[in-house]
Design a protein around this motif. Structure first.
Motif, PDB file in Angstrom:
ATOM      1  N   VAL A  99       2.073   9.877   3.745  1.00  0.00           N
ATOM      2  CA  VAL A  99       1.842   8.655   2.977  1.00  0.00           C
ATOM      3  C   VAL A  99       1.869   7.409   3.862  1.00  0.00           C
ATOM      4  CG1 VAL A  99       2.607   9.659   0.790  1.00  0.00           C
ATOM      5  CG2 VAL A  99       4.254   8.413   2.193  1.00  0.00           C
ATOM      6  N   THR A 100       2.691   7.422   4.908  1.00  0.00           N
ATOM      7  CA  THR A 100       2.714   6.244   5.790  1.00  0.00           C
ATOM      8  C   THR A 100       1.407   6.137   6.579  1.00  0.00           C
ATOM      9  OG1 THR A 100       3.952   7.465   7.495  1.00  0.00           O
ATOM     10  CG2 THR A 100       5.228   6.092   5.964  1.00  0.00           C
ATOM     11  N   ALA A 150       0.840  -1.205   0.000  1.00  0.00           N
ATOM     12  CA  ALA A 150       0.000   0.000   0.000  1.00  0.00           C
ATOM     13  C   ALA A 150       0.874   1.253   0.000  1.00  0.00           C
ATOM     14  CB  ALA A 150      -0.933  -0.001   1.207  1.00  0.00           C
ATOM     15  N   LEU A 151       1.937   1.234   0.784  1.00  0.00           N
ATOM     16  CA  LEU A 151       2.849   2.376   0.827  1.00  0.00           C
ATOM     17  C   LEU A 151       3.493   2.598  -0.537  1.00  0.00           C
ATOM     18  CD1 LEU A 151       4.314   4.642   2.274  1.00  0.00           C
ATOM     19  CD2 LEU A 151       5.947   2.935   3.134  1.00  0.00           C
ATOM     20  N   LEU A 183       3.118   6.006  -2.607  1.00  0.00           N
ATOM     21  CA  LEU A 183       4.328   6.737  -3.005  1.00  0.00           C
ATOM     22  C   LEU A 183       4.297   7.029  -4.502  1.00  0.00           C
ATOM     23  CD1 LEU A 183       7.060   4.880  -0.940  1.00  0.00           C
ATOM     24  CD2 LEU A 183       6.398   7.292  -0.687  1.00  0.00           C
ATOM     25  N   GLY A 184       3.909   6.045  -5.300  1.00  0.00           N
ATOM     26  CA  GLY A 184       3.812   6.227  -6.751  1.00  0.00           C
ATOM     27  C   GLY A 184       2.842   7.330  -7.123  1.00  0.00           C
ATOM     28  N   GLU A 185       1.760   7.461  -6.367  1.00  0.00           N
ATOM     29  CA  GLU A 185       0.791   8.532  -6.610  1.00  0.00           C
ATOM     30  C   GLU A 185       1.376   9.905  -6.283  1.00  0.00           C
ATOM     31  OE1 GLU A 185      -2.430   7.206  -4.126  1.00  0.00           O
ATOM     32  OE2 GLU A 185      -3.053   5.666  -5.572  1.00  0.00           O
ATOM     33  N   HIS A 186       2.479   9.915  -5.539  1.00  0.00           N
ATOM     34  CA  HIS A 186       3.182  11.154  -5.203  1.00  0.00           C
ATOM     35  C   HIS A 186       4.497  11.271  -5.989  1.00  0.00           C
ATOM     36  CE1 HIS A 186       0.336  11.044  -1.858  1.00  0.00           C
ATOM     37  NE2 HIS A 186       0.581  12.333  -1.705  1.00  0.00           N
ATOM     38  N   GLY A 209      -5.187   2.569   5.112  1.00  0.00           N
ATOM     39  CA  GLY A 209      -5.815   2.130   3.879  1.00  0.00           C
ATOM     40  C   GLY A 209      -5.514   0.725   3.412  1.00  0.00           C
ATOM     41  N   CYS A 210      -4.500   0.083   3.978  1.00  0.00           N
ATOM     42  CA  CYS A 210      -4.203  -1.263   3.471  1.00  0.00           C
ATOM     43  C   CYS A 210      -5.337  -2.213   3.855  1.00  0.00           C
ATOM     44  CB  CYS A 210      -2.827  -1.735   3.917  1.00  0.00           C
ATOM     45  SG  CYS A 210      -2.743  -2.837   5.334  1.00  0.00           S
TER      46      CYS A 210
END
Length: 141
Positions: free
Chosen positions: A116-117, A62-63, A67-70, A123-124
């Motif tokens: 994000v963490t 999930a992280l 991260l990819g979205e950022h 969210g996971c």
């Protein structure tokens, strides 16, 4: 919809019985579990360590997604989940899962890292599954 299977077999009484657990993928194939593996220190697996592995791996993925979205990509995400089993209300319950993360993420500020963490923790899918207190100790290396 995605469906994955795990299975278990148990033979005997609670304290003197033995069981095996397997996964659809075959990664676990009749891995031994039992009372002394769960409540003592006998070698083998137990439900809580399997939940810990599932939670740590789910959180890490999930992280990575968030991260990819950022526009960030981690060099390394190392997560450990410690699952607590306690006597509660006349039985036992998983009451906590503590995630401990050390991550190397080039270009990530502490502010973005904290954001994000927290998103990954909440969210996971395994976090959503657990009816337990979920805590996070996150270090940006």
């Amino acid at each position: 919809m995605i469906r994955k299977r795990g299975s278990a077999n148990w033979q005997g009484g609670l304290k003197d019985g033995t069981g095996t657990v397997s996964t659809q993928s075959g990664v676990l194939d009749k891995a031994n579990y039992g009372f002394n593996k769960r409540f003592g220190d006998e070698p083998g697996t137990n439900p809580e360590e399997l939940i810990g592995a599932a939670h740590a791996s789910c959180f890490s993925m999930a992280l990575s997604k968030i991260l990819g979205e950022h526009d960030l990509v981690a060099e390394d995400i190392s997560t450990e989940a410690t699952v607590t089993l306690e006597e509660k209300d006349g039985g036992f319950a998983v009451t906590k899962s503590h995630l401990k993360l050390v991550a190397r993420i080039p270009g990530a500020s502490q502010e973005v890292f904290d954001k994000v963490t927290a998103m990954a923790k909440d969210g996971c899918p395994i976090s959503k599954l657990l009816n337990a207190e979920i805590t996070l100790e996150a270090t940006l290396a």
